[in-house]
Design a protein around this motif. Structure first.
Motif, PDB file in Angstrom:
ATOM      1  N   VAL A 251       0.838  -1.344  -0.050  1.00 38.89           N
ATOM      2  CA  VAL A 251       0.071   0.030   0.001  1.00 38.89           C
ATOM      3  C   VAL A 251       0.942   1.252  -0.050  1.00 38.89           C
ATOM      4  O   VAL A 251       0.756   2.179  -0.809  1.00 38.89           O
ATOM      5  N   GLY A 252       2.007   1.203   0.754  1.00 39.36           N
ATOM      6  CA  GLY A 252       2.730   2.481   0.946  1.00 39.36           C
ATOM      7  C   GLY A 252       3.693   2.314   2.429  1.00 39.36           C
ATOM      8  O   GLY A 252       3.805   1.241   2.675  1.00 39.36           O
ATOM      9  N   LYS A 253       3.674   3.345   2.844  1.00 36.53           N
ATOM     10  CA  LYS A 253       4.672   3.264   4.086  1.00 36.53           C
ATOM     11  C   LYS A 253       4.148   4.702   5.078  1.00 36.53           C
ATOM     12  O   LYS A 253       3.949   5.698   4.443  1.00 36.53           O
ATOM     13  N   LEU A 254       4.395   4.255   6.215  1.00 36.41           N
ATOM     14  CA  LEU A 254       4.339   5.338   7.137  1.00 36.41           C
ATOM     15  C   LEU A 254       5.638   5.793   7.603  1.00 36.41           C
ATOM     16  O   LEU A 254       6.449   5.322   7.776  1.00 36.41           O
ATOM     17  N   ILE A 255       5.700   7.228   7.599  1.00 37.40           N
ATOM     18  CA  ILE A 255       6.952   7.865   8.188  1.00 37.40           C
ATOM     19  C   ILE A 255       6.746   8.506   9.498  1.00 37.40           C
ATOM     20  O   ILE A 255       5.815   9.441   9.470  1.00 37.40           O
ATOM     21  N   ASP A 256       7.688   8.291  10.363  1.00 37.43           N
ATOM     22  CA  ASP A 256       7.438   8.933  11.599  1.00 37.43           C
ATOM     23  C   ASP A 256       8.209  10.275  11.844  1.00 37.43           C
ATOM     24  O   ASP A 256       9.282  10.417  11.250  1.00 37.43           O
ATOM     25  N   GLY A 257       7.262  11.148  11.910  1.00 33.64           N
ATOM     26  CA  GLY A 257       7.889  12.652  12.395  1.00 33.64           C
ATOM     27  C   GLY A 257       8.267  13.452  11.257  1.00 33.64           C
ATOM     28  O   GLY A 257       8.472  12.784  10.198  1.00 33.64           O
ATOM     29  N   TYR A 258       8.632  14.701  11.587  1.00 30.82           N
ATOM     30  CA  TYR A 258       9.227  15.452  10.763  1.00 30.82           C
ATOM     31  C   TYR A 258      10.684  15.218  10.313  1.00 30.82           C
ATOM     32  O   TYR A 258      11.338  15.276   9.264  1.00 30.82           O
ATOM     33  N   GLN A 259      11.474  14.632  11.214  1.00 32.62           N
ATOM     34  CA  GLN A 259      12.934  14.486  11.244  1.00 32.62           C
ATOM     35  C   GLN A 259      13.537  13.531  10.116  1.00 32.62           C
ATOM     36  O   GLN A 259      12.842  12.421  10.119  1.00 32.62           O
ATOM     37  N   TRP A 260      14.236  13.692   9.248  1.00 33.22           N
ATOM     38  CA  TRP A 260      14.907  13.019   8.149  1.00 33.22           C
ATOM     39  C   TRP A 260      16.222  13.361   8.050  1.00 33.22           C
ATOM     40  O   TRP A 260      16.677  14.343   8.519  1.00 33.22           O
ATOM     41  N   TYR A 261      17.086  12.365   7.434  1.00 35.77           N
ATOM     42  CA  TYR A 261      18.406  12.490   7.250  1.00 35.77           C
ATOM     43  C   TYR A 261      18.705  12.257   5.515  1.00 35.77           C
ATOM     44  O   TYR A 261      18.143  11.870   4.944  1.00 35.77           O
ATOM     45  N   LEU A 262      19.911  13.064   5.309  1.00 36.84           N
ATOM     46  CA  LEU A 262      20.372  13.098   3.939  1.00 36.84           C
ATOM     47  C   LEU A 262      21.788  12.664   4.067  1.00 36.84           C
ATOM     48  O   LEU A 262      22.709  13.490   4.770  1.00 36.84           O
ATOM     49  N   ALA A 263      22.150  11.738   3.231  1.00 35.89           N
ATOM     50  CA  ALA A 263      23.842  11.123   3.264  1.00 35.89           C
ATOM     51  C   ALA A 263      24.199  11.362   2.232  1.00 35.89           C
ATOM     52  O   ALA A 263      23.297  10.925   0.984  1.00 35.89           O
ATOM     53  N   GLY A 264      25.295  11.328   1.767  1.00 34.02           N
ATOM     54  CA  GLY A 264      26.111  11.671   0.516  1.00 34.02           C
ATOM     55  C   GLY A 264      27.701  11.500   0.694  1.00 34.02           C
ATOM     56  O   GLY A 264      28.135  11.431   1.804  1.00 34.02           O
ATOM     57  N   ILE A 265      28.243  11.688  -0.374  1.00 31.57           N
ATOM     58  CA  ILE A 265      29.705  11.652  -0.579  1.00 31.57           C
ATOM     59  C   ILE A 265      30.137  12.822  -1.199  1.00 31.57           C
ATOM     60  O   ILE A 265      29.728  13.255  -2.255  1.00 31.57           O
ATOM     61  N   ILE A 266      31.229  13.522  -0.410  1.00 26.69           N
ATOM     62  CA  ILE A 266      31.644  14.768  -1.175  1.00 26.69           C
ATOM     63  C   ILE A 266      33.225  14.981  -0.867  1.00 26.69           C
ATOM     64  O   ILE A 266      33.930  14.220  -0.209  1.00 26.69           O
ATOM     65  N   ASP A 267      33.735  15.665  -1.575  1.00 28.88           N
ATOM     66  CA  ASP A 267      35.221  16.126  -1.371  1.00 28.88           C
ATOM     67  C   ASP A 267      35.273  17.071  -0.393  1.00 28.88           C
ATOM     68  O   ASP A 267      35.065  18.353  -0.672  1.00 28.88           O
ATOM     69  N   ASN A 268      36.055  16.638   0.929  1.00 29.64           N
ATOM     70  CA  ASN A 268      36.180  17.459   1.908  1.00 29.64           C
ATOM     71  C   ASN A 268      37.501  17.635   2.369  1.00 29.64           C
ATOM     72  O   ASN A 268      37.906  17.842   3.537  1.00 29.64           O
ATOM     73  N   SER A 269      38.571  17.703   1.297  1.00 29.83           N
ATOM     74  CA  SER A 269      39.945  17.521   1.381  1.00 29.83           C
ATOM     75  C   SER A 269      40.279  19.015   2.085  1.00 29.83           C
ATOM     76  O   SER A 269      41.352  18.986   2.842  1.00 29.83           O
ATOM     77  N   ASN A 270      39.703  20.014   1.658  1.00 30.59           N
ATOM     78  CA  ASN A 270      39.944  21.283   2.394  1.00 30.59           C
ATOM     79  C   ASN A 270      39.284  21.755   3.536  1.00 30.59           C
ATOM     80  O   ASN A 270      39.749  22.536   4.097  1.00 30.59           O
ATOM     81  N   LYS A 271      38.566  20.708   4.290  1.00 29.87           N
ATOM     82  CA  LYS A 271      37.824  20.983   5.575  1.00 29.87           C
ATOM     83  C   LYS A 271      36.932  22.225   5.499  1.00 29.87           C
ATOM     84  O   LYS A 271      36.832  22.829   6.458  1.00 29.87           O
ATOM     85  N   LEU A 272      36.298  22.126   4.407  1.00 26.73           N
ATOM     86  CA  LEU A 272      35.370  23.248   4.194  1.00 26.73           C
ATOM     87  C   LEU A 272      34.119  23.084   4.792  1.00 26.73           C
ATOM     88  O   LEU A 272      33.749  24.178   5.474  1.00 26.73           O
ATOM     89  N   TYR A 273      33.837  21.885   5.028  1.00 29.85           N
ATOM     90  CA  TYR A 273      32.499  21.705   6.021  1.00 29.85           C
ATOM     91  C   TYR A 273      32.833  20.844   7.125  1.00 29.85           C
ATOM     92  O   TYR A 273      33.778  20.026   7.379  1.00 29.85           O
ATOM     93  N   GLN A 274      32.047  21.345   8.352  1.00 36.36           N
ATOM     94  CA  GLN A 274      32.263  20.827   9.662  1.00 36.36           C
ATOM     95  C   GLN A 274      31.110  20.570  10.486  1.00 36.36           C
ATOM     96  O   GLN A 274      29.889  21.006  10.096  1.00 36.36           O
ATOM     97  N   ILE A 275      31.154  19.544  11.152  1.00 32.80           N
ATOM     98  CA  ILE A 275      30.161  19.192  11.947  1.00 32.80           C
ATOM     99  C   ILE A 275      29.419  20.362  12.988  1.00 32.80           C
ATOM    100  O   ILE A 275      29.879  20.761  13.479  1.00 32.80           O
TER     101      ILE A 275
END
Length: 421
Positions: A251-275
């Motif tokens: 039939v489909g699926k139920l999704i709990d709450g608003y919270q979701w995540y996005l995962a991917g692969i990037i080039d962070n050799s220059n440490k431009l992005y931080q936690i």
């Protein structure tokens, strides 16, 4: 015999020639040095840049498949991304598709009937004036065009209905049309026929709890969960496909709450992005951007293939149509003085600092990043405050409060600065 006067004349000529030669040598030397000291410059001008990275993003949500026997035709009662309460109807199962067609026709006719009744409402007609109606028609038309231009079609039906009501009301107010009684009677007759042939659903599928609904499953519902975030690998992310199961029992699926995540692969050799950084997500199919936070960045030994995970709590139809989507992760928009990377130099400066523990002043030497500029015939070193780094340039913050920093319209020496270090 040579006279004394002739000898004096010869000596004078020789001396004069020597002076002329020396003058020419000095003049040529000055010209040569001036030419050698000339250096290509570039004015410090304002520029804008956006720090972002594009990658193939994988959606990770808390999901639960909803299934049934697979016998019969499904008629959904909630759209993709729609919110369900506990006990809300997800879908109804009929014996065949013909009954679903009947129900859709009934819904369509009832909507038309509601619009016509709204137009002929005495209160609407009494308060309507041609001038105000004309103004509202223009406004509704512009809203409809704007929705189409921005490709945000969620409100297109309601805006189109509003425009129809206004146009029809204008026709009645200006006596172009007297009423819609004939159309209303025809719709009521057709509704009576359809409702007489309407059959009850065989099964009604309801939600067990409050959730959001999506009308498909892809097989990752039990593997791509919040618990799996810390164990995701580069190989696993590369292997995830954007496909939907062709299973008649789904039939489909139920999704709990608003919270979701996005995962991917990037080039962070220059440490431009931080936690912990707040970013924005922009998808090709969505007209808006979504606020998110980077909650994890890690690599398996190669920073050029770093796993990045962002968390978001905004939710809509566009975000649940696929498992994978091309996404632009935007760190921020920057505005500053554009500086060629090849012009950047480092220069030591002595400065006085106070040791907070000892309460004593100490003199330390620090290297500052900056550029050499031409100010008239003088060469000066100006510091820069880098706020963005591009491939062949950087942006420096405007520091009008400190004259030691690069200023707007300064002539940056692109070449020849090494001789002044």
């Amino acid at each position: 015999m040579r006279t004394a006067n002739s000898e004096t004349s010869v000596v004078s000529k020789i001396l004069r020639n020597i002076v002329l030669v020396l003058f020419l040598i000095i003049f040529a030397s000055i010209i040569y040095n001036l030419k050698n000291r000339e250096s290509p410059t570039e004015s410090a001008l304002m520029a804008e840049a956006s720090a972002s990275v594009e990658f193939r993003g994988v959606f990770i949500r808390e999901e639960q498949p909803v299934i049934f026997s697979g016998i019969g035709a499904l008629s959904y009662s909630v759209p993709d991304g729609g919110k369900l309460g506990s006990g809300s109807v997800i879908a109804q199962v009929y014996e065949n598709d013909s009954q679903i067609i009947v129900n859709r026709e009934i819904e369509k006719l009832e909507n038309q009937l509601a619009i016509l009744n709204k137009i002929q409402n005495p209160g609407t007609l009494e308060s309507a004036q041609p001038a105000s109606l004309s103004k509202n028609i223009e406004s509704a038309y512009r809203n409809l065009i704007y929705i189409c231009d921005t490709k945000d079609y969620s409100d297109v039906n309601s805006e189109a209905e509003e425009l129809l009501v206004l146009l029809s009301t204008y026709q009645m107010v200006t006596d172009e049309i007297t009423d819609f009684n004939t159309e209303i009677n025809d719709i009521n007759s057709r509704l009576a026929e359809l409702k007489a042939s309407k059959a009850a659903p065989v099964v009604t599928i309801t939600s067990e709890r409050p959730a959001y609904f999506v009308s498909y499953c892809d097989g990752y519902e039990n593997t791509l969960t919040e618990e799996s975030l810390s164990s995701l690998t580069v190989e696993q992310l590369k292997g995830i496909t954007d496909s939907k199961q062709n299973d008649p029992t789904v039939v489909g699926k139920l999704i709990d709450g608003y919270q979701w995540y996005l995962a991917g692969i990037i080039d962070n050799s220059n440490k431009l992005y931080q936690i912990g950084e707040n970013v924005q997500l922009r998808f090709e199919s969505a007209s808006e951007t979504f606020d998110a936070e980077i909650i994890d960045i890690r690599d398996e030994g190669d920073p050029a293939e770093s796993i990045i995970i962002a968390s978001c709590n905004q939710f809509n139809y566009d975000l649940v149509q696929h498992r994978c989507k091309q996404v632009e992760l935007i760190k921020g928009d920057y505005s500053g003085l554009k500086v060629p990377r090849e012009a950047i130099r480092f220069k030591p400066f002595e400065q006085t600092e106070i040791d907070t523990e000892l309460g004593m002043e100490t003199t330390v030497t620090k290297n500052y990043k900056g550029v050499y500029i031409l100010k008239g015939e003088q060469v000066e070193f100006k510091k820069i405050d880098v706020i963005y780094e591009g491939s062949d340039y950087v942006l420096s913050a405007v520091r009008n409060d400190d004259s030691s920093y690069l200023a707007l319209y300064d002539d940056i020496m692109v070449e020849g600065a090494d001789s002044f270090e």
